[in-house]
Design a protein around this motif. Structure first.
Motif, short mmCIF file in Angstrom:
data_model
loop_
_atom_site.label_atom_id
_atom_site.label_comp_id
_atom_site.label_asym_id
_atom_site.label_seq_id
_atom_site.Cartn_x
_atom_site.Cartn_y
_atom_site.Cartn_z
N ILE A 62 7.72 7.00 10.44
CA ILE A 62 7.29 6.08 9.38
C ILE A 62 5.92 6.53 8.89
N PHE A 64 5.06 9.45 6.84
CA PHE A 64 4.91 10.87 7.21
C PHE A 64 3.80 11.58 6.44
N ILE A 85 10.18 8.17 6.35
CA ILE A 85 10.06 7.13 5.32
C ILE A 85 8.61 7.04 4.88
N GLY A 112 10.19 4.92 0.24
CA GLY A 112 10.24 3.46 0.20
C GLY A 112 9.33 2.84 1.24
N LEU A 148 0.73 -2.55 8.96
CA LEU A 148 2.19 -2.43 9.07
C LEU A 148 2.71 -2.90 10.43
#
Ligand SMILES: C[S@@+](CC[C@H](N)C(=O)[O-])C[C@H]1O[C@@H](n2cnc3c(N)ncnc32)[C@H](O)[C@@H]1O
Length: 231
Positions: A62, A64, A85, A112, A148
């Motif tokens: 996640i 990258f 992602i 996304g 996040l």
């Protein structure tokens, strides 16, 4: 009195969209190489066997960034599958070009928001590893809600790991790192492999990333977190 129209609440995102700086080469790479490496948006649950054409262990990274770590890991393990992602399209464009340049076959890319895509499209208990290297630290208190790796999102991640699968996180922001450790300890589905509330040693396999290199030059520390999905 006029009544304000009802609008759905805007989700708090962990990123700010800055699409303006896409170079023509990045745009071209996104267009030309998307059929090879891209996973289209949609709502259907993804099937890794269909994505890679066979059954293989799958690692999801996640955020990258420029894809340096994914590239290194994918080259090291061509028999495994890697999914990245990231919502940042210019970075994805550059990454697709690098993948094609190195003729890497075992990486697929989703452009996304992981917070939206993972709960909707990643099947439960389907991943061997989830990696989050240097998530945006959002240091100001009023921005902490943008981080996040909240407890709720960590639960979603744990649910997508196979039994015994692993979650590896690295941050240069110790206070964020401690927040993540505490959230992991709260989850019955995850076990901190270094022990409750404890950072883990840096694993030898973890590639150095661009963000990490920059942080090290600025004298930042690096804090690794390793957790395992309980059966
Ligand atoms: C600080 S950078 C680190 C990039 C890379 N991992 C590195 O270490 O060089 C954070 C990355 O996370 C991505 N990101 C932020 N929010 C995200 C989200 N909700 N889903 C996926 N990626 C996200 C950003 O676009 C950015 O590429």
């Amino acid at each position: 009195m006029p009544i304000a129209p009802l609008r759905p609440a805007r989700p708090v995102r962990s990123f700010v969209r800055r699409e303006g700086r896409m170079t023509p080469a990045q745009r071209r790479a996104l267009e030309d190489l998307w059929p090879v490496y891209g996973i289209d948006g949609g709502i259907a649950l993804l099937e890794w066997e269909m994505v890679f054409g066979d059954l293989r262990p799958v690692t999801l990274e996640i955020g990258f960034g420029d894809g340096e770590s994914l590239r290194a890991m994918a080259q090291e393990a061509p028999e495994a599958g890697f999914i990245g992602i990231d919502p940042h399209r210019p970075g994805a464009g550059r990454f697709l070009r690098d993948l094609a340049h190195d003729d890497i076959q075992n990486v697929r890319v989703i452009v996304g928001d992981a917070a939206e895509v993972i709960p909707k499209r990643v099947p439960p208990a389907s991943l061997d590893r989830i990696l989050v290297f240097f998530p945006d630290p959002w240091p100001k208190k009023r921005h902490h809600k943008r981080r996040l790796l909240s407890g709720a999102f960590l639960k979603e991640l744990a649910d997508r790991l196979k039994s015994g699968g692993s979650l590896q996180v690295a941050t240069d922001w110790p206070e964020y790192g401690k927040e993540i450790l505490a959230a992991i300890d709260q989850l019955p589905t995850l076990e901190n492999t270094a022990g409750i509330g404890t950072f883990s040693p840096r694993p030898a396999w973890r590639p150095l990333t661009k963000y990490e290199r920059r942080g090290l030059q600025l004298g930042h520390g690096v804090f690794d977190i390793a957790a395992q999905r309980r059966p």
